[in-house]
Design a protein around this motif. Structure first.
Motif, PDB file in Angstrom:
ATOM      1  N   GLY A   1       0.835  -1.194   0.000  1.00 39.59           N
ATOM      2  CA  GLY A   1       0.000   0.000   0.000  1.00 39.59           C
ATOM      3  C   GLY A   1       0.869   1.243   0.000  1.00 39.59           C
ATOM      4  N   ASP A   2       0.241   2.387   0.211  1.00 43.71           N
ATOM      5  CA  ASP A   2       0.966   3.649   0.182  1.00 43.71           C
ATOM      6  C   ASP A   2       0.802   4.426   1.490  1.00 43.71           C
ATOM      7  OD1 ASP A   2       2.689   5.491  -0.956  1.00 43.71           O
ATOM      8  OD2 ASP A   2       1.057   6.681  -1.818  1.00 43.71           O
ATOM      9  N   THR A   3       0.746   3.701   2.587  1.00 42.39           N
ATOM     10  CA  THR A   3       0.685   4.312   3.912  1.00 42.39           C
ATOM     11  C   THR A   3       2.065   4.220   4.553  1.00 42.39           C
ATOM     12  OG1 THR A   3      -1.636   3.721   4.201  1.00 42.39           O
ATOM     13  CG2 THR A   3      -0.370   4.154   6.207  1.00 42.39           C
ATOM     14  N   LEU A   4       2.536   5.317   5.120  1.00 41.62           N
ATOM     15  CA  LEU A   4       3.813   5.287   5.819  1.00 41.62           C
ATOM     16  C   LEU A   4       3.657   4.475   7.099  1.00 41.62           C
ATOM     17  CD1 LEU A   4       6.752   6.283   6.029  1.00 41.62           C
ATOM     18  CD2 LEU A   4       5.859   8.247   7.325  1.00 41.62           C
ATOM     19  N   ALA A   5       4.437   3.406   7.216  1.00 32.58           N
ATOM     20  CA  ALA A   5       4.394   2.527   8.392  1.00 32.58           C
ATOM     21  C   ALA A   5       5.764   2.523   9.048  1.00 32.58           C
ATOM     22  CB  ALA A   5       3.999   1.110   7.977  1.00 32.58           C
ATOM     23  N   HIS A   6       5.776   2.474  10.366  1.00 29.29           N
ATOM     24  CA  HIS A   6       7.023   2.506  11.132  1.00 29.29           C
ATOM     25  C   HIS A   6       7.902   1.304  10.801  1.00 29.29           C
ATOM     26  CE1 HIS A   6       9.708   2.149  14.602  1.00 29.29           C
ATOM     27  NE2 HIS A   6       9.494   3.427  14.843  1.00 29.29           N
ATOM     28  N   GLY A   7       7.320   0.129  10.743  1.00 25.75           N
ATOM     29  CA  GLY A   7       8.053  -1.081  10.369  1.00 25.75           C
ATOM     30  C   GLY A   7       8.714  -1.808  11.514  1.00 25.75           C
ATOM     31  N   ASP A   8       8.876  -1.155  12.676  1.00 33.94           N
ATOM     32  CA  ASP A   8       9.520  -1.801  13.820  1.00 33.94           C
ATOM     33  C   ASP A   8       8.924  -1.227  15.112  1.00 33.94           C
ATOM     34  OD1 ASP A   8      11.310  -3.471  15.195  1.00 33.94           O
ATOM     35  OD2 ASP A   8      12.872  -1.947  15.244  1.00 33.94           O
ATOM     36  N   LEU A   9       7.611  -1.191  15.141  1.00 29.38           N
ATOM     37  CA  LEU A   9       6.922  -0.544  16.249  1.00 29.38           C
ATOM     38  C   LEU A   9       6.805  -1.489  17.435  1.00 29.38           C
ATOM     39  CD1 LEU A   9       5.641   2.136  16.930  1.00 29.38           C
ATOM     40  CD2 LEU A   9       3.481   1.281  16.021  1.00 29.38           C
ATOM     41  N   HIS A  10       7.410  -1.105  18.543  1.00 28.69           N
ATOM     42  CA  HIS A  10       7.297  -1.828  19.810  1.00 28.69           C
ATOM     43  C   HIS A  10       7.572  -0.842  20.932  1.00 28.69           C
ATOM     44  CE1 HIS A  10      11.712  -2.055  19.845  1.00 28.69           C
ATOM     45  NE2 HIS A  10      11.630  -2.501  18.602  1.00 28.69           N
TER      46      HIS A  10
ATOM     47  N   PHE B   1       6.718   8.419  18.095  1.00 29.24           N
ATOM     48  CA  PHE B   1       7.338   7.180  17.629  1.00 29.24           C
ATOM     49  C   PHE B   1       8.758   7.531  17.191  1.00 29.24           C
ATOM     50  CE2 PHE B   1       3.070   5.159  16.121  1.00 29.24           C
ATOM     51  CZ  PHE B   1       2.643   5.097  17.438  1.00 29.24           C
ATOM     52  N   VAL B   2       9.737   6.805  17.696  1.00 29.37           N
ATOM     53  CA  VAL B   2      11.142   7.081  17.382  1.00 29.37           C
ATOM     54  C   VAL B   2      11.759   5.889  16.656  1.00 29.37           C
ATOM     55  CG1 VAL B   2      11.385   8.650  19.347  1.00 29.37           C
ATOM     56  CG2 VAL B   2      11.943   6.237  19.640  1.00 29.37           C
ATOM     57  N   ASP B   3      12.986   6.082  16.151  1.00 26.53           N
ATOM     58  CA  ASP B   3      13.758   5.004  15.525  1.00 26.53           C
ATOM     59  C   ASP B   3      13.069   4.494  14.261  1.00 26.53           C
ATOM     60  OD1 ASP B   3      15.801   3.210  15.143  1.00 26.53           O
ATOM     61  OD2 ASP B   3      15.140   1.813  16.683  1.00 26.53           O
ATOM     62  N   TRP B   4      13.170   5.254  13.187  1.00 25.64           N
ATOM     63  CA  TRP B   4      12.440   4.984  11.938  1.00 25.64           C
ATOM     64  C   TRP B   4      13.281   4.375  10.810  1.00 25.64           C
ATOM     65  CZ3 TRP B   4       7.234   6.030  10.627  1.00 25.64           C
ATOM     66  CH2 TRP B   4       6.465   6.594  11.649  1.00 25.64           C
ATOM     67  N   PRO B   5      14.381   3.685  11.031  1.00 25.92           N
ATOM     68  CA  PRO B   5      15.149   3.200   9.881  1.00 25.92           C
ATOM     69  C   PRO B   5      14.447   2.103   9.088  1.00 25.92           C
ATOM     70  CG  PRO B   5      16.070   2.306  11.882  1.00 25.92           C
ATOM     71  CD  PRO B   5      15.033   3.321  12.292  1.00 25.92           C
ATOM     72  N   HIS B   6      13.393   1.516   9.660  1.00 25.15           N
ATOM     73  CA  HIS B   6      12.681   0.430   8.974  1.00 25.15           C
ATOM     74  C   HIS B   6      11.351   0.896   8.383  1.00 25.15           C
ATOM     75  CE1 HIS B   6      15.672  -2.264  10.586  1.00 25.15           C
ATOM     76  NE2 HIS B   6      15.437  -1.787  11.789  1.00 25.15           N
ATOM     77  N   ALA B   7      11.195   2.202   8.216  1.00 23.88           N
ATOM     78  CA  ALA B   7       9.952   2.739   7.661  1.00 23.88           C
ATOM     79  C   ALA B   7       9.720   2.185   6.253  1.00 23.88           C
ATOM     80  CB  ALA B   7      10.006   4.259   7.621  1.00 23.88           C
ATOM     81  N   VAL B   8       8.459   1.867   5.987  1.00 24.56           N
ATOM     82  CA  VAL B   8       8.063   1.325   4.681  1.00 24.56           C
ATOM     83  C   VAL B   8       6.717   1.931   4.286  1.00 24.56           C
ATOM     84  CG1 VAL B   8       9.287  -0.885   4.879  1.00 24.56           C
ATOM     85  CG2 VAL B   8       6.970  -0.674   5.806  1.00 24.56           C
ATOM     86  N   ARG B   9       6.387   1.765   3.019  1.00 19.77           N
ATOM     87  CA  ARG B   9       5.034   2.069   2.542  1.00 19.77           C
ATOM     88  C   ARG B   9       4.282   0.747   2.476  1.00 19.77           C
ATOM     89  NH1 ARG B   9       5.290   3.739  -2.643  1.00 19.77           N
ATOM     90  NH2 ARG B   9       7.512   3.325  -2.761  1.00 19.77           N
ATOM     91  N   ALA B  10       3.132   0.704   3.158  1.00 20.39           N
ATOM     92  CA  ALA B  10       2.410  -0.560   3.308  1.00 20.39           C
ATOM     93  C   ALA B  10       0.911  -0.290   3.381  1.00 20.39           C
ATOM     94  CB  ALA B  10       2.888  -1.271   4.574  1.00 20.39           C
ATOM     95  N   ALA B  11       0.148  -1.357   3.598  1.00 25.08           N
ATOM     96  CA  ALA B  11      -1.286  -1.230   3.821  1.00 25.08           C
ATOM     97  C   ALA B  11      -1.519  -0.458   5.125  1.00 25.08           C
ATOM     98  CB  ALA B  11      -1.918  -2.621   3.897  1.00 25.08           C
TER      99      ALA B  11
ATOM    100  N   PHE C   1      -0.905  -2.310   8.508  1.00 20.98           N
ATOM    101  CA  PHE C   1       0.329  -3.071   8.680  1.00 20.98           C
ATOM    102  C   PHE C   1       0.984  -2.862  10.051  1.00 20.98           C
ATOM    103  CE2 PHE C   1       4.928  -3.838   8.019  1.00 20.98           C
ATOM    104  CZ  PHE C   1       4.865  -5.169   7.609  1.00 20.98           C
ATOM    105  N   GLY C   2       0.809  -1.701  10.640  1.00 18.91           N
ATOM    106  CA  GLY C   2       1.400  -1.437  11.946  1.00 18.91           C
ATOM    107  C   GLY C   2       0.849  -2.313  13.059  1.00 18.91           C
ATOM    108  N   LEU C   3      -0.380  -2.779  12.922  1.00 14.40           N
ATOM    109  CA  LEU C   3      -0.977  -3.597  13.988  1.00 14.40           C
ATOM    110  C   LEU C   3      -0.276  -4.942  14.175  1.00 14.40           C
ATOM    111  CD1 LEU C   3      -4.788  -2.886  13.514  1.00 14.40           C
ATOM    112  CD2 LEU C   3      -3.285  -2.042  15.328  1.00 14.40           C
ATOM    113  N   PRO C   4      -0.122  -5.763  13.129  1.00 13.08           N
ATOM    114  CA  PRO C   4       0.567  -7.038  13.364  1.00 13.08           C
ATOM    115  C   PRO C   4       2.038  -6.872  13.735  1.00 13.08           C
ATOM    116  CG  PRO C   4      -0.008  -6.816  11.041  1.00 13.08           C
ATOM    117  CD  PRO C   4      -0.658  -5.678  11.764  1.00 13.08           C
TER     118      PRO C   4
ATOM    119  N   THR D   1      -3.667 -12.206   8.089  1.00  9.09           N
ATOM    120  CA  THR D   1      -3.149 -13.516   8.506  1.00  9.09           C
ATOM    121  C   THR D   1      -1.856 -13.852   7.773  1.00  9.09           C
ATOM    122  OG1 THR D   1      -5.379 -14.280   9.019  1.00  9.09           O
ATOM    123  CG2 THR D   1      -3.696 -15.979   8.737  1.00  9.09           C
ATOM    124  N   ALA D   2      -1.802 -13.588   6.475  1.00 12.82           N
ATOM    125  CA  ALA D   2      -0.587 -13.885   5.709  1.00 12.82           C
ATOM    126  C   ALA D   2       0.578 -13.021   6.193  1.00 12.82           C
ATOM    127  CB  ALA D   2      -0.832 -13.662   4.217  1.00 12.82           C
ATOM    128  N   ALA D   3       0.325 -11.729   6.464  1.00 13.61           N
ATOM    129  CA  ALA D   3       1.394 -10.856   6.954  1.00 13.61           C
ATOM    130  C   ALA D   3       1.845 -11.288   8.348  1.00 13.61           C
ATOM    131  CB  ALA D   3       0.920  -9.407   6.977  1.00 13.61           C
TER     132      ALA D   3
END
Length: 198
Positions: free
Chosen positions: A82-91, A105-115, A118-121, A154-156
């Protein structure tokens, strides 16, 4: 830690707002399908014998279902793109809750564009591993989770679980000595959630 309900609600609200304001992404971040293609092939690599005997290292259920988990994992990219900015390593380590009610939210080196979802799983296995609520209940009650394609989620989640568990079996990298155990507890929480969804 453990997560307090009010603090988790604050973080989940920010996930919602960021997904809505971050679509389309104004930041040039790589597409999730390309950026995580290597990482999100964990079950397939384990199935190819990369880690040796996985039965003793991952447990009976994962070992018995490894071929099916690998097949499901291979489908994650299409639904998660997708085209939503996602953190990619949110914890928890990457979230600051300020005294004035702000959330950063800090530490963004794993940011991606996703659905948008995507941040929830990515977040919820860590929340569960750190004393938080059942990720399935949180995800299905969350606005982004309610509108997401369940098969895509589920697949993600399957691909993320394979990433965590495969990574936890690798030698510790120089630097953070707690990385592999942290990946393991997240992987176990993700696997329990995945089994519930399957």
């Amino acid at each position: 830690m453990p997560w307090r309900p009010a603090e988790l609600r604050r973080v989940l609200d920010v996930v919602t707002v960021r997904a809505r304001t971050g679509t389309p992404s104004a930041v040039h971040a790589p597409p999730v399908a390309g950026d995580l293609a290597d990482d999100f092939a964990g079950w397939r690599r384990l199935g190819d014998g990369e880690a040796g005997d996985v039965r003793g290292r991952l447990g009976e259920w994962a070992a018995a279902h490894l071929p099916a988990l690998a097949v499901l994992e291979a489908r994650w990219a299409e639904g998660a793109s997708g085209d939503t900015l996602a953190h990619g390593d949110l914890h928890a380590d990457n979230v600051l809750l300020t005294a004035d009610g702000g959330d950063v939210f800090v530490d963004w080196p794993h940011a991606v564009r996703a659905a948008p979802w995507f941040g929830l799983p990515v977040l919820l296995p860590c929340v569960r591993a750190q004393g938080g609520p059942d990720p399935e209940e949180v995800s299905t009650a969350h606005p982004l989770g309610r509108t997401a394609d369940p098969d895509a989620v589920t697949a993600a989640l399957d691909a993320l679980t394979g990433y965590f568990l495969r990574s936890s079996l690798r030698p510790a990298p120089p630097g953070p000595p707690t990385l592999r155990p942290f990946q393991r507890v997240q992987g176990e929480a993700a696997l329990a959630w995945l089994r519930k969804r399957l």
